[in-house]
Design a protein around this motif. Structure first.
Motif: not given
Length: 238
Positions: A11-12, A19-24, A30-32, A71-76
């Protein structure tokens, strides 16, 4: 089925990509997730990739893309696979991706790296010493040790088949001039011939042992054998 930590990380990553177009970064992940070390993030990312939710790319730093969502995030919902089997494949002769830049030692093992294939190595009777780059191959970073030099060799012969090394395989070698008994090594014999064998020191002699009963163990004075590297991985193309 994902664990809570795996789902939280997915999810993160998804939110940041949206939001940013790039992964964290690893530190941000780690912090999240309130983890103590980046090794925990590495394990979670590997689990997500094995389950087919993300794909790691090698052509740029921190290159992660979302392949599917639960599915919990709207996936098929995914179609079931036979007997629950999901193959893991290292592709064969495809163009090698560029080496990623600007990544930390913790992150480097997530990406493929390009290694020189230094010709062929005999898994049988020793052949001529190898000293030229034939081509390059992309190797999963998990096979490699940070801070070590590596190279690849194509296997010629069948003397190591009982060790799972077949004719035509590409072996990944970590450069070193030292070995322990039982290591599979690249050995240079009398400065002329190179071979892939199991290393055994017996007093002042070096035994190079095949993994095929059709080949005899060859014993040399220690000054006639130079270790040029140890086997750390293998790539097979079907």
């Amino acid at each position: 089925m994902l664990t809570k930590k795996q789902l939280d990380l997915l999810e993160f990553i998804h939110t940041r990509l949206q939001r940013d177009g790039v992964p964290p970064s690893f530190d941000e992940m780690k912090d999240a997730l309130d983890l103590r070390s980046k090794s925990g993030i590495h394990r979670l990312i590997t689990a997500l990739e094995e389950r087919g939710f993300i794909r790691r790319l090698a052509h740029r730093a921190r290159a992660i893309e979302i392949v599917k969502l639960p599915e919990s995030m709207g996936g098929v919902p995914s179609a079931p696979t036979a007997a629950g089997f999901t193959p893991k494949v290292i592709d064969g002769p495809h163009p090698s991706p560029a080496k990623p830049a600007n990544i930390t030692p913790d992150e480097v093992q997530l990406f493929a790296r390009e290694l020189p294939v230094m010709g062929k190595i005999a898994a049988g009777v020793p052949i001529e010493a190898i000293s030229h780059v034939d081509h390059h191959v992309a190797v999963p970073g998990q096979m490699l040790s940070v801070g070590q030099n590596h190279y690849a060799l194509e296997v010629k012969g069948d003397s190591m088949i009982d060790a799972g090394i077949n004719n035509g395989d590409v072996v990944i070698i970590s450069e070193t001039n030292a070995a322990d008994n039982g290591d599979i090594v690249v050995a240079l014999v009398e400065d002329q011939e190179a071979t892939l064998k199991t290393y055994h020191r017996k007093g002042a002699s070096i035994a190079l042992e095949a993994a095929n009963p059709a080949y005899e163990t060859r014993v040399y004075p220690e000054d006639k054998v130079k270790v040029q590297g140890k086997l750390v991985g293998l790539i097979r193309t079907y």
